[in-house]
Design an enzyme around this catalytic site. Structure first.
Site, PDB file in Angstrom:
ATOM      1  N   ASP A 237      83.004  48.103  73.917  1.00 28.02           N
ATOM      2  CA  ASP A 237      84.418  47.751  74.079  1.00 28.02           C
ATOM      3  C   ASP A 237      84.705  47.087  75.427  1.00 28.02           C
ATOM      4  O   ASP A 237      85.125  45.934  75.463  1.00 28.02           O
ATOM      5  CB  ASP A 237      85.299  48.992  73.876  1.00 28.02           C
ATOM      6  CG  ASP A 237      86.761  48.650  73.561  1.00 28.02           C
ATOM      7  OD1 ASP A 237      87.079  47.458  73.462  1.00 28.02           O
ATOM      8  OD2 ASP A 237      87.568  49.584  73.412  1.00 28.02           O
TER       9      ASP A 237
ATOM     10  N   TRP B 230      90.677  48.266  81.434  1.00 31.03           N
ATOM     11  CA  TRP B 230      90.652  49.516  80.676  1.00 31.03           C
ATOM     12  C   TRP B 230      89.520  50.449  81.089  1.00 31.03           C
ATOM     13  O   TRP B 230      89.531  51.620  80.768  1.00 31.03           O
ATOM     14  CB  TRP B 230      90.546  49.206  79.171  1.00 31.03           C
ATOM     15  CG  TRP B 230      91.730  48.455  78.676  1.00 31.03           C
ATOM     16  CD1 TRP B 230      92.923  48.982  78.260  1.00 31.03           C
ATOM     17  CD2 TRP B 230      91.869  47.031  78.557  1.00 31.03           C
ATOM     18  NE1 TRP B 230      93.781  47.983  77.901  1.00 31.03           N
ATOM     19  CE2 TRP B 230      93.173  46.780  78.066  1.00 31.03           C
ATOM     20  CE3 TRP B 230      91.031  45.946  78.821  1.00 31.03           C
ATOM     21  CZ2 TRP B 230      93.651  45.486  77.834  1.00 31.03           C
ATOM     22  CZ3 TRP B 230      91.508  44.666  78.587  1.00 31.03           C
ATOM     23  CH2 TRP B 230      92.796  44.440  78.104  1.00 31.03           C
TER      24      TRP B 230
ATOM     25  N   HIS C 125      81.682  45.926  69.037  1.00 30.83           N
ATOM     26  CA  HIS C 125      83.068  45.766  69.522  1.00 30.83           C
ATOM     27  C   HIS C 125      83.066  45.581  71.036  1.00 30.83           C
ATOM     28  O   HIS C 125      82.772  46.512  71.785  1.00 30.83           O
ATOM     29  CB  HIS C 125      83.914  46.990  69.144  1.00 30.83           C
ATOM     30  CG  HIS C 125      85.369  46.812  69.443  1.00 30.83           C
ATOM     31  ND1 HIS C 125      86.320  46.698  68.454  1.00 30.83           N
ATOM     32  CD2 HIS C 125      86.047  46.710  70.614  1.00 30.83           C
ATOM     33  CE1 HIS C 125      87.507  46.555  69.019  1.00 30.83           C
ATOM     34  NE2 HIS C 125      87.363  46.550  70.336  1.00 30.83           N
TER      35      HIS C 125
HETATM   36 FE   FE2 Z   1      88.893  46.605  71.877  1.00 33.66          FE
END
Ligand code: FE2
Length: 426
Positions: free
Chosen positions: A310, A316, A58
């Site tokens: 991620d 983020w 991911h």
């Molecule tokens: Fe994601």
């Protein structure tokens, strides 16, 4: 004559001092003391761990390495990150996406990560990022398996342009159907989006990988719909639920039922430890939740669980260098998985389990598998998790594509010089 012979390799399953013979890009024999007179290249692993490549199940290549553009996420929340990304993505260029993503892929190869599933935002109907990453996928194909997920970051139903843009991205060759049900306007719309996206995947014969229940709200139960739709549409084994963080906050009674449903649907679960612990629990007073989904319980139940990185240096998450051992290290801490078998399971979460999530073929260290492997400066999987060591050799289809010198530090203590490499005595 063999193309490659790796000698004295310790394998992740515990076999020690094994030789691995490779020919025409495939492993042809794995045994102790292979009697082969010559190989074009012979590598003496010298009792080091040799693993199949790390897999990042991911990631977001379109936003990576954009940290601070146009501003830093001050609240640290998922929602502020989405807002910043929306501002940045308005003026995104293909060259910029490709340059940043290519750099990240070079880091990945250096770390021995030879498969990445990357979500790509398809909110913008021009599909600039998707087009750039499709080109990069082809450019890097000899070195890296890159899977792309059509990800409607602003919602599949919430953003009226998303359905057409997502379909167009799939027409261009994006591999997987994505979604974000917890970001839709209502629970009902979220559920509806899951159904529509699963039906789209069934029509097109594609896998599904949804950002699912990335929330601290225990009432966010889209994973239930995802598993049910997987069974209804016969998609078992082709569907992934990413994040699933709301499960962290659900009550045990409900989870005991839910786990059986996920198992029955053969839905893969992806946790993203570095990001989940950073983004989740932001609205909590003390005690603050860890936020990561129930990795241990899912593995105990027989569900395939893999880990993703991620984010790296994006709206983020400010940190990271694409080291999947760092991800596994954080994962085992958050999940309380410090038992020997549990730590090994976390190593699997960034290798074999990730390969299962991505549906990679011929992955592993058995005869017939691709001759893809990584030689680490560690003797076994647990030492690798502890020290997160140098990847001495990264091998793809029988050829060395990355090398890192052995890391050692010389101490000068009075008259004595001592070499330190963090190997425990005995
Ligand atoms: Fe994601």
């Amino acid at each position: 004559m063999l193309d490659l012979l790796v000698r004295h390799a310790n394998l992740p399953d515990g076999r020690r001092e094994m030789d691995i013979a490779c020919q025409d890009g495939r492993i042809v024999e794995v045994a102790a003391g292979i009697d082969a007179p010559r190989a074009a290249l012979e590598i003496d692993a010298g009792g080091c761990l040799v693993t199949p490549p790390f897999v990042d199940s991911h990631f977001h290549l379109d936003s990576t390495l954009s940290y601070g553009r146009p501003r830093v996420n001050q609240s640290g929340t998922l929602l502020e990150g989405i807002a910043i990304w929306g501002e940045f993505a308005e003026n995104i260029s293909a060259d910029d996406v490709k340059t940043r993503a290519r750099t990240l892929c070079h880091w990945a190869i250096a770390r021995g990560n030879l498969a990445i599933r990357s979500h790509v935002d398809v909110s913008n109907p021009q599909l600039i990022a998707a087009g750039a990453l499709l080109e990069l996928r082809e450019e890097l194909k000899p070195y890296l398996d890159l899977q792309l997920v059509a990800f409607p970051q602003e919602g599949y139903l919430r953003n009226p342009e998303a359905p057409a843009a997502l379909a167009a991205a799939l027409d261009l060759g994006v591999d997987v159907v994505g979604g974000i049900p917890h970001f839709e306007r209502t629970m009902a719309q979220g559920s509806r989006s899951v159904t529509m996206l699963c039906e789209l995947a069934a029509e097109r014969g594609l896998p599904v990988d949804l950002h699912c229940d990335e929330s601290d709200d225990p009432a966010s139960r889209h994973i239930e719909t995802l598993a049910r739709e997987t069974i209804r549409l016969g998609l078992q084994g082709r569907v992934t639920g990413s994040h699933l963080t709301s499960m962290h906050a659900m009550d045990n009674d409900y989870v005991s039922k839910l786990l059986r449903l996920i198992l029955e649907a053969r839905v893969h679960a992806v946790a993203n430890p570095l990001i989940n612990v950073t983004l989740q629990g932001r609205h909590d007073d003390y005690p603050k939740r860890r936020g990561m989904t129930r990795v241990k319980e899912m593995l105990d139940c027989g569900i395939n669980v893999s880990f993703g990185h991620d984010c790296i240096m994006d709206p983020w998450y400010a940190l990271g260098s694409h080291d999947m051992l760092e991800v596994a290290h954080m994962g085992l801490h958050l999940a309380h998985m410090t038992g020997v078998h549990e730590m090994r399971a976390c190593f699997d979460a960034v290798t074999a389990n990730g390969a299962r999530t991505l549906g990679l073929e011929s992955y592993g260290l058995e005869p017939g598998c691709h001759a893809d492997m990584v030689v680490l400066q560690a003797s076994d999987t647990i030492e690798a998790l502890r020290t997160r060591p140098a990847r001495l050799h990264v091998i793809r289809r029988g050829r060395v594509i990355a090398s890192t010198p052995r890391s050692t530090t010389t101490l000068s203590l009075g008259e004595r010089q001592i070499q330190v490499d963090f190997t425990a005595p005995g």
